[in-house]
Design a protein around this motif. Sequence first.
Motif, PDB file in Angstrom:
ATOM      1  N   CYS A 179      -3.334  -5.791  32.221  1.00 17.12           N
ATOM      2  CA  CYS A 179      -1.950  -5.688  32.682  1.00 17.12           C
ATOM      3  C   CYS A 179      -0.991  -6.021  31.554  1.00 17.12           C
ATOM      4  N   SER A 180       0.226  -5.493  31.640  1.00 19.01           N
ATOM      5  CA  SER A 180       1.289  -5.849  30.707  1.00 19.01           C
ATOM      6  C   SER A 180       1.966  -7.103  31.222  1.00 19.01           C
ATOM      7  N   HIS A 181       2.208  -8.054  30.328  1.00 18.29           N
ATOM      8  CA  HIS A 181       2.825  -9.329  30.702  1.00 18.29           C
ATOM      9  C   HIS A 181       4.196  -9.470  30.062  1.00 18.29           C
ATOM     10  N   PHE A 182       5.126 -10.037  30.811  1.00 11.80           N
ATOM     11  CA  PHE A 182       6.456 -10.362  30.318  1.00 11.80           C
ATOM     12  C   PHE A 182       6.670 -11.847  30.553  1.00 11.80           C
ATOM     13  N   VAL A 183       6.802 -12.604  29.475  1.00  9.76           N
ATOM     14  CA  VAL A 183       6.993 -14.049  29.583  1.00  9.76           C
ATOM     15  C   VAL A 183       8.455 -14.306  29.925  1.00  9.76           C
TER      16      VAL A 183
END
Length: 140
Positions: free
Chosen positions: A74-78
């Motif tokens: 999955c793509s993660h955005f902090v």
Amino acid sequence: MLARKIVRGPGAAFLLMSGVAMASTAKAPVLMVVEAIEHGQWEIHEVGATSAPRTLCLSDPETLIQLRHPGIACSHFVIDNQPKTLTVSYSCSGAGSGRTTISLATPRIIRLQTQGLAQNAPFDSDYSARRIGACQGVAH
């Protein structure tokens, strides 16, 4: 390890909400809470549930970010990366998405709140977790 994309600047909120990701040449940040969590056997209990807690051999604490989407890239955005609190929004192409906040009480006690969509159904869960020892059958 899970892939992460970092979105910063005034347009970040718009890009996150529109689903557009900016390519980042910057190195992914160290996730302070993830780095602090001890590896080993963990007991995870859903707050308010009557079911027995489940156990998990945690060799990579970053997997807690997508507890409801295990093993999926999955793509993660902090969103927030503090010493005691981490919030990450993630998107799993075709498999759903989520937002997870991990609060660190100690390296052996955490609170995990996660919500999103998995298997075409919404989820909203709150867990307490504690390290109960070394993983069984794993040599260190």
